[in-house]
Scaffold this motif. Sequence first.
Motif, PDB file in Angstrom:
ATOM      1  N   MET A   1     -63.881  22.041 -14.354  1.00  0.00           N
ATOM      2  CA  MET A   1     -63.173  22.858 -15.334  1.00  0.00           C
ATOM      3  C   MET A   1     -63.737  24.273 -15.350  1.00  0.00           C
ATOM      4  SD  MET A   1     -62.336  20.741 -18.669  1.00  0.00           S
ATOM      5  CE  MET A   1     -62.409  18.982 -18.740  1.00  0.00           C
ATOM      6  N   SER A   2     -63.013  25.144 -14.777  1.00  0.00           N
ATOM      7  CA  SER A   2     -63.514  26.520 -14.664  1.00  0.00           C
ATOM      8  C   SER A   2     -63.561  27.211 -16.027  1.00  0.00           C
ATOM      9  CB  SER A   2     -62.610  27.314 -13.717  1.00  0.00           C
ATOM     10  OG  SER A   2     -61.297  27.321 -14.241  1.00  0.00           O
ATOM     11  N   VAL A   3     -62.835  26.648 -16.969  1.00  0.00           N
ATOM     12  CA  VAL A   3     -62.788  27.256 -18.294  1.00  0.00           C
ATOM     13  C   VAL A   3     -64.137  27.153 -18.996  1.00  0.00           C
ATOM     14  CG1 VAL A   3     -61.702  27.073 -20.542  1.00  0.00           C
ATOM     15  CG2 VAL A   3     -60.358  26.800 -18.495  1.00  0.00           C
ATOM     16  N   MET A   4     -64.801  26.034 -18.709  1.00  0.00           N
ATOM     17  CA  MET A   4     -66.057  25.756 -19.406  1.00  0.00           C
ATOM     18  C   MET A   4     -67.184  26.654 -18.889  1.00  0.00           C
ATOM     19  SD  MET A   4     -65.774  23.042 -21.484  1.00  0.00           S
ATOM     20  CE  MET A   4     -64.962  21.481 -21.737  1.00  0.00           C
ATOM     21  N   MET A   7     -70.462  30.661 -22.213  1.00  0.00           N
ATOM     22  CA  MET A   7     -70.082  31.756 -23.093  1.00  0.00           C
ATOM     23  C   MET A   7     -71.262  32.635 -23.468  1.00  0.00           C
ATOM     24  SD  MET A   7     -66.959  31.943 -23.621  1.00  0.00           S
ATOM     25  CE  MET A   7     -65.544  30.992 -23.135  1.00  0.00           C
ATOM     26  N   TRP A  40     -61.043  34.581 -26.270  1.00  0.00           N
ATOM     27  CA  TRP A  40     -61.444  33.198 -26.577  1.00  0.00           C
ATOM     28  C   TRP A  40     -61.665  33.038 -28.084  1.00  0.00           C
ATOM     29  CZ3 TRP A  40     -64.577  36.897 -24.571  1.00  0.00           C
ATOM     30  CH2 TRP A  40     -65.790  37.125 -25.197  1.00  0.00           C
ATOM     31  N   ASP A  41     -61.912  31.812 -28.465  1.00  0.00           N
ATOM     32  CA  ASP A  41     -62.123  31.475 -29.886  1.00  0.00           C
ATOM     33  C   ASP A  41     -60.987  32.002 -30.757  1.00  0.00           C
ATOM     34  OD1 ASP A  41     -64.249  29.833 -29.993  1.00  0.00           O
ATOM     35  OD2 ASP A  41     -65.745  31.374 -30.411  1.00  0.00           O
TER      36      ASP A  41
ATOM     37  N   TYR B  38     -57.513  19.685 -22.859  1.00  0.00           N
ATOM     38  CA  TYR B  38     -57.598  20.684 -21.810  1.00  0.00           C
ATOM     39  C   TYR B  38     -56.356  20.540 -20.956  1.00  0.00           C
ATOM     40  CZ  TYR B  38     -59.387  22.893 -17.564  1.00  0.00           C
ATOM     41  OH  TYR B  38     -59.559  23.670 -16.461  1.00  0.00           O
ATOM     42  N   VAL B  70     -58.360  25.606 -32.650  1.00  0.00           N
ATOM     43  CA  VAL B  70     -58.956  26.861 -32.167  1.00  0.00           C
ATOM     44  C   VAL B  70     -58.780  26.862 -30.660  1.00  0.00           C
ATOM     45  CG1 VAL B  70     -61.090  28.168 -31.867  1.00  0.00           C
ATOM     46  CG2 VAL B  70     -60.694  26.960 -34.001  1.00  0.00           C
ATOM     47  N   ILE B  71     -58.275  27.954 -30.120  1.00  0.00           N
ATOM     48  CA  ILE B  71     -58.206  28.051 -28.660  1.00  0.00           C
ATOM     49  C   ILE B  71     -59.573  28.538 -28.185  1.00  0.00           C
ATOM     50  CG2 ILE B  71     -57.096  29.140 -26.680  1.00  0.00           C
ATOM     51  CD1 ILE B  71     -54.600  29.501 -28.405  1.00  0.00           C
ATOM     52  N   LYS B  72     -60.315  27.658 -27.549  1.00  0.00           N
ATOM     53  CA  LYS B  72     -61.669  28.049 -27.126  1.00  0.00           C
ATOM     54  C   LYS B  72     -61.592  29.014 -25.954  1.00  0.00           C
ATOM     55  CE  LYS B  72     -65.122  26.941 -28.755  1.00  0.00           C
ATOM     56  NZ  LYS B  72     -65.726  27.589 -29.946  1.00  0.00           N
ATOM     57  N   THR B  73     -60.724  28.722 -25.018  1.00  0.00           N
ATOM     58  CA  THR B  73     -60.569  29.609 -23.861  1.00  0.00           C
ATOM     59  C   THR B  73     -59.116  29.569 -23.442  1.00  0.00           C
ATOM     60  OG1 THR B  73     -62.425  28.285 -23.110  1.00  0.00           O
ATOM     61  CG2 THR B  73     -61.918  30.238 -21.834  1.00  0.00           C
ATOM     62  N   ILE B  74     -58.671  30.663 -22.899  1.00  0.00           N
ATOM     63  CA  ILE B  74     -57.333  30.677 -22.323  1.00  0.00           C
ATOM     64  C   ILE B  74     -57.337  31.510 -21.052  1.00  0.00           C
ATOM     65  CG2 ILE B  74     -56.559  32.512 -23.901  1.00  0.00           C
ATOM     66  CD1 ILE B  74     -53.745  31.026 -23.714  1.00  0.00           C
ATOM     67  N   LEU B  75     -56.779  30.935 -19.992  1.00  0.00           N
ATOM     68  CA  LEU B  75     -56.622  31.619 -18.713  1.00  0.00           C
ATOM     69  C   LEU B  75     -55.156  31.469 -18.333  1.00  0.00           C
ATOM     70  CD1 LEU B  75     -59.805  30.228 -16.989  1.00  0.00           C
ATOM     71  CD2 LEU B  75     -59.424  32.585 -17.682  1.00  0.00           C
ATOM     72  N   GLU B  78     -54.695  27.764 -17.572  1.00  0.00           N
ATOM     73  CA  GLU B  78     -55.511  26.733 -18.208  1.00  0.00           C
ATOM     74  C   GLU B  78     -55.696  27.081 -19.669  1.00  0.00           C
ATOM     75  OE1 GLU B  78     -59.255  26.452 -16.092  1.00  0.00           O
ATOM     76  OE2 GLU B  78     -58.190  27.029 -14.270  1.00  0.00           O
ATOM     77  N   LEU B  80     -57.996  25.550 -23.233  1.00  0.00           N
ATOM     78  CA  LEU B  80     -58.852  24.551 -23.854  1.00  0.00           C
ATOM     79  C   LEU B  80     -58.696  24.683 -25.362  1.00  0.00           C
ATOM     80  CD1 LEU B  80     -61.113  22.385 -23.651  1.00  0.00           C
ATOM     81  CD2 LEU B  80     -62.755  24.237 -23.803  1.00  0.00           C
TER      82      LEU B  80
END
Lengths: 398, 94
Positions: A1-4, A7, A40-41, B38, B70-75, B78, B80
């Motif tokens: 998972m590249s998203v992880m 941070m 993010w967040d 995810y 909460v959107i932790k990450t967005i690409l 993708e 999360l």
Amino acid sequence: MSVMKNMWVNTFSGYVRVKVEGTYPELFINRCGERKIMIWDIRQAGEKTYICSVLLDDVKHLRPVCRESGCKIRFLERHGAPFIWRKMLVRTGFVTGAAAFIAILFLMANMVWNVEIEGASPAVEHEIRQKVDELGIKTGQFQFRLPPPEIIQQEISDQIPDATWIGVTIRGTTYHFQVVEKELAVKEPPEAAGHLVADRKAVIHRLFVEDGSAVVKANDVVQKGDLLVAGLIGKEGKEQRVAAKGEVYGEVWYRAEVTVPLEQQYFAVTGETFSKHKMNVADWTVPVWGFGSPEYENRKDEVHSRAFDLFGYQLPFTYTRETIRETEPALRTLSPEEAVEEALEKGRSEVLEQFSSKAEIAGEKVLHEEHVNGKVRVTIHYRIIDNIARKQPIIQGD
Amino acid sequence: MKKMRRWVKQWMTETMELPADAMMDLPRITMVGHLHIYIENHRGVLRFSKEEMRLRLDDGQLLIRGDGFVIKTILPEEILLEGKIISVQYVFEN
């Protein structure tokens, strides 16, 4: 998972919390994604409002995104290293303080704080201390301004002829000098020629002559002043004067009278104790634990003090523990036999005090004992072996 | 023509046993309990609020319901999402 992704990296480059408001704020999120602006967040803050985080580097790219999505943005919080850095630049006092602290710590750690000299006699130590001082090794000097220990070792060794070897080591902030001194055979100062004579009436027990010629032998009876070891050696007529040296042990008689009471009062501890703890700062005494005083009729106080030291330096603090023990009087009654036994024991130590430290008791005998007024009076006869030799100079022309 | 291509893809996946998500650009959804979801291969956010998230897919929408989102990450492809996930639902448009 590249998203992880971690941070935490963002904390380094810095990021801001942004409030996004618009008729359709989802558009903002999508547009950011298209332009590869990392956000993010994201959380909802109102009906048409989001709050999200944006990298500091991406903030300048936000304007076209806002225009396209018809959103208004407001910056809320600043996070990360660049802002902390800016804050620190504003608080110059704090920064200079921290820098000064590190600088001082570094300098102090590189200073000479102590010079230790081990294994040298006071004279040599003084000499080394002077030379070391001349080399500049003294408290407050910076270590990096001094030559390396090998060079110091060489120089000091060259200048101190009395030392066989001097080892120099740096232990933290202390210069340590390990000295091995040349040991020269100590010459005893020549003593004046003399005889050994008896200092009291005795029967010779044994004798050990180091120098001179013995005149007496074992079992001889000598009077005070009699010659024991003569300070003249060699053939008759061609005698040489020397300082007679040796030990002559003679048996001496001694009569002692010891009185021991049959009833003895003494104080025994009851087991009741009371402890007090105190700290002493210079002349001040601060009680820490145990206040007041116990109401004991008879008591015995014990005081234990302990000083504190830090890195070998004594601090002006001492800790004192006081133990107060309750005692009560007790009576001991001795039988006449026990009293005589005790008298003998008491007599022994009393008698030995009268003679030299080499004296020993060869025999003891009770001559007489009498009971008067609840006391036992014992007369004891001792045979004591002690060194009876005394030096007497040979008088010129004698 | 588009339908034709799609049919060929589907046929290939079935006969050649190729992974469906790679061949057909289908969303791939990974969930960790009810805490995380995810989603790969989405086509944009249609709606996002505390209780609801609607994502565009190639052939419809994905509707996620829950609480405290909460959107932790967005690409671009993708996303999360964090929160209490209650349901994940497919909405077909055709």
